[in-house]
Design an enzyme around this catalytic site. Structure first.
Site, PDB file in Angstrom:
ATOM      1  CG  ASP A 216     -61.328  -8.873  12.700  1.00  0.00           C
ATOM      2  OD1 ASP A 216     -62.225  -8.035  12.920  1.00  0.00           O
ATOM      3  OD2 ASP A 216     -61.555 -10.039  12.321  1.00  0.00           O
TER       4      ASP A 216
ATOM      5  CG  HIS B 120     -58.376 -15.938   9.901  1.00  0.00           C
ATOM      6  ND1 HIS B 120     -59.728 -16.171   9.730  1.00  0.00           N
ATOM      7  CD2 HIS B 120     -58.282 -15.116  10.978  1.00  0.00           C
ATOM      8  CE1 HIS B 120     -60.409 -15.510  10.653  1.00  0.00           C
ATOM      9  NE2 HIS B 120     -59.564 -14.866  11.431  1.00  0.00           N
TER      10      HIS B 120
ATOM     11  CD  GLN C 194     -58.828 -11.041  10.208  1.00  0.00           C
ATOM     12  OE1 GLN C 194     -59.469 -10.352   9.419  1.00  0.00           O
ATOM     13  NE2 GLN C 194     -59.323 -11.403  11.387  1.00  0.00           N
TER      14      GLN C 194
ATOM     15  NE  ARG D 126     -66.843 -16.362  19.577  1.00  0.00           N
ATOM     16  CZ  ARG D 126     -66.410 -15.881  18.412  1.00  0.00           C
ATOM     17  NH1 ARG D 126     -65.233 -16.217  17.931  1.00  0.00           N
ATOM     18  NH2 ARG D 126     -67.158 -15.044  17.722  1.00  0.00           N
TER      19      ARG D 126
ATOM     20  CG  ASP E  46     -63.202 -16.568  14.928  1.00  0.00           C
ATOM     21  OD1 ASP E  46     -64.144 -15.859  15.314  1.00  0.00           O
ATOM     22  OD2 ASP E  46     -62.439 -16.249  13.998  1.00  0.00           O
TER      23      ASP E  46
ATOM     24  CD  GLU F 262     -68.238 -16.573  14.905  1.00  0.00           C
ATOM     25  OE1 GLU F 262     -68.798 -15.509  14.605  1.00  0.00           O
ATOM     26  OE2 GLU F 262     -67.288 -17.020  14.252  1.00  0.00           O
TER      27      GLU F 262
ATOM     28  NE  ARG G  18     -66.603  -6.182  13.334  1.00  0.00           N
ATOM     29  CZ  ARG G  18     -65.770  -7.186  13.050  1.00  0.00           C
ATOM     30  NH1 ARG G  18     -66.126  -8.429  13.296  1.00  0.00           N
ATOM     31  NH2 ARG G  18     -64.582  -6.943  12.518  1.00  0.00           N
TER      32      ARG G  18
END
Ligand code: GLC
Ligand code: GLC
Length: 641
Positions: free
Chosen positions: A143, A186, A254, A284, A286, A328, A517
């Site tokens: 990821d 995670h 995850q 950040r 997540d 986020e 992505r």
């Protein structure tokens, strides 16, 4: 509660002082006031999270010891920074701050070679650099690094922890703060906690949500959303080795962490403070929205997610006080705002602004953008938005259906239109994007692509159409201008400043081809960077636009801590806002269409009064306000007296 907190504190202080005596390099007289300052809130948060555990008081003491341990390991230069920031706690509000985000191996080769990119960052006035995930993670699919196998080890091909520490230090010396992801919803299934859980260790199985059969997973699944429906349906994965189901919101590898367990909380705190001591100044957070899980709910944006972050914030205030958090939360706008507070996340992504700029570009109308910003842009003055145009993630159409309905727009249909528009399935669209995570049950989908591809540059270059090329650069410039002037910290997605295009090579990589992505995670090579100096190149055109916008921002005090007000110009294509402080005012106008517009000057006169010559900071020209102001396709104005 206050009485309980006060009593607990008086019992704890002597014990903590004794503990501190055995630690090197930490001055009790320095940390004691911080503990006293934070304790009441901290106690409240933790009591609400863990008060029903028989060993609550044990953990209360343990987490404070974890904080003291970290304080004792805090390097001298970071302690200096703590001191400096305590005199200027809202430092991130300054108009001097410009953010950029990139990958070590795409922006450079690895962490050591990132140092050579510092001059490039300085060229853009960057003061905040978000280095995308660099921690140890599984080979193959991971990821994009958001499956962390060890919060204390750097991914081998990127360098070592020492490289990271020295890079953070170099940045700091140049006035740039390092931002890093804290992926705390995670870990990867290769993290040692997960490995132990797989082998049946009951302590570590409690770090995750693990179940023997489908009874609980089915009950949870009944009310959960699916984030990556392409990958797997439902939110649980079978772990053969442990013969258990484990909660996996994102990918199977995850594993979601169980914050109902104070033992885990204490461990994750230790990991976070370790990173803070390595030089991370901005965390950040997540996937923050998913961290508080509760049966019978969506398990997103639950009260416990807020308590958890507040507790972490209070503890960093004790151990590493200069650290700030960035949320986020890419969720409904009501919830995005709910994480923003000085005692929770001082900073937050602004996904609504991001999505609605793209929406306005597609529809050529700014009404939803203006309406939503009017309702939702204002946040507490001690906090700040991080405004962005693109990120490493997909664009999700996270506007509020209620806001849309107030304008007669059907949210569902509108999202379908936007998806078609940006994946090139809408006649006349300039965009070349890729679909992401189509959900056949809900019809939901998101969009990927670099800004240059989504604004028409890719099409323009393919057909060698200068008109399209120039429109695309104007579209990107317009969106970046909004993010630079609207208030908050602008965040450049590195590559956009060079008008980088999509990279389709991910389709050949088995570890990436399932995740579109990657189309917008592109390498920045030296030659593209060099072309920013070649007259006429698209790189130069885009880079010089962005640099000019940034120069205007950092050199004009009006953009410092000024309030933002949104205005209706009376024209459907023009987005307008003022930045105002008691002494000064600036007016931004941007045309979100390729139409030439003639704006009645009453609008401008109402804002500045009549009889003035205004200066357009963007073009450098004076603006005589006659009856009408002619506005070109995608033109922007940054007007001041
Ligand atoms: C965040 C990241 C995204 C990742 C997800 C799971 O949303 O931005 O890239 O897939 O978290 O960690
Ligand atoms: C979801 C998550 C967000 C993540 C995104 C990745 O929208 O809320 O955290 O970035 O998925 O696509």
């Amino acid at each position: 509660m206050d009485i309980k907190a006060t009593e607990s504190l008086s019992k704890l202080l002597p014990r903590l002082e004794t503990y501190c005596d055995d630690l090197k390099n930490v001055d009790w007289h320095e940390v004691k006031p911080r503990i006293e300052q934070e304790f009441k809130s901290l106690f409240n948060y933790l009591y609400n999270l863990y008060g029903d555990h028989y060993d609550f008081f044990y953990y209360l003491e343990e987490v404070l010891k974890t904080a003291l341990d970290a304080a004792s390991k805090r390097p001298a230069d970071l302690k200096e920074l703590d001191k400096k920031r305590s005199n200027n706690p809202h430092w991130y509000k300054s108009h001097k701050h410009i953010g950029a985000v990139g990958y070590a191996d795409l922006f450079a080769d690895d962490i050591p070679s990132l140092e050579s990119r510092i001059p490039y960052l300085k060229d853009l006035n960057v003061t905040y650099f978000h280095l995308m995930p660099f921690f140890d993670c599984p080979d193959g699919e991971n990821d994009g690094g958001y499956a962390v196998s060890d919060y204390r080890t750097v991914r081998k091909d990127l360098g070592s922890m020492n490289d990271l520490i020295s890079f953070a230090k170099k940045l700091r010396e140049e006035g740039i703060s390092l931002c890093a992801d804290f992926v705390f919803n995670h870990t990867s299934d290769e993290h040692q906690w997960a490995e132990k859980a797989k082998k049946g260790d009951p302590r570590f199985q409690k770090f995750y949500y693990m179940f023997d059969d489908r009874t609980m997973p089915d009950q949870y699944d009944a009310t959960l959303r699916e984030i990556f429906p392409d990958v797997r349906r439902g939110n649980f994965s079978w772990v053969e080795e442990a013969k258990k189901w484990v909660w996996t919101t994102f990918h199977n590898y995850q594993w979601d962490l169980n914050y109902q367990n104070p033992d885990l909380f204490n461990h994750i705190l230790g990991e976070m403070l370790f990173m803070a001591n390595a030089g991370v100044e901005i965390f950040r957070l997540d996937a923050i929205a998913f961290t508080g899980k509760e049966l019978g709910t969506t398990s997103e944006n639950r009260p416990k997610a807020h308590l958890l972050v507040r507790a972490l914030n209070a503890l960093t205030n004790i151990a590493a006080p200069s650290v700030v958090f960035k949320s986020e939360a890419i969720v409904h706008p009501d919830f995005v705002n709910s994480y923003i507070a000085e005692e929770e996340c001082e900073l937050s992504y602004n996904p609504l602004l991001m999505a609605l700029m793209w929406e306005a570009l597609a529809t050529r109308e700014v009404k939803l953008l203006r309406h939503s910003m009017k309702k939702r842009f204002a946040i507490h003055k001690a906090t700040a938005w991080v405004n962005y145009v693109r990120s490493h993630d997909d664009i999700g159409w996270t506007f509020s259906d209620e806001d849309a309905a107030e304008l007669g727009i059907n949210g569902y249909d509108h999202r379908m239109f936007l998806n078609r528009f940006y994946t090139g399935k809408f006649d006349g669209s300039f965009a070349k994007g890729e679909p992401f995570q189509f959900n056949p049950d809900t019809g939901d989908m998101r969009v990927c692509g670099m800004a240059a591809a989504l604004t028409g540059l890719e099409k323009g270059l393919e057909t060698d159409d200068e008109k399209e090329i120039s429109l695309s650069i104007k579209r990107m410039t317009l969106m970046y201008a909004v993010s630079i002037f609207i208030g908050g910290i602008p965040l450049i997605y590195l590559g956009d400043e060079l008008a980088s295009l999509n990279d389709y090579s991910y389709k050949q990589d088995p570890a990436k081809k399932g995740d579109s992505r990657w189309v917008h995670r592109v390498p920045l090579d030296d030659s593209a960077m060099a072309r920013r100096k070649e007259t006429g190149s698209v790189e130069k055109r885009m880079f010089s636009n962005i640099s000019t916008l940034i120069d205007i921002r950092v050199n004009n005090h009006i953009f410092e801590a000024a309030a933002t007000h949104f205005h209706d110009t009376g024209n459907p294509h023009l987005f307008a806002f003022t930045r105002e402080n008691p002494e000064q005012k600036a007016l931004f106008i941007g045309n979100f269409s390729e139409h030439k517009i003639s704006l009645k000057s009453d609008f401008i006169r109402d804002i500045f009064g009549s009889g003035h010559t205004l200066k357009d900071l963007w073009s450098g020209n004076d603006l005589q306000v006659h009856h009408h102001v002619p506005i070109d396709p995608y033109q922007i104005f940054v007007l001041s007296l």
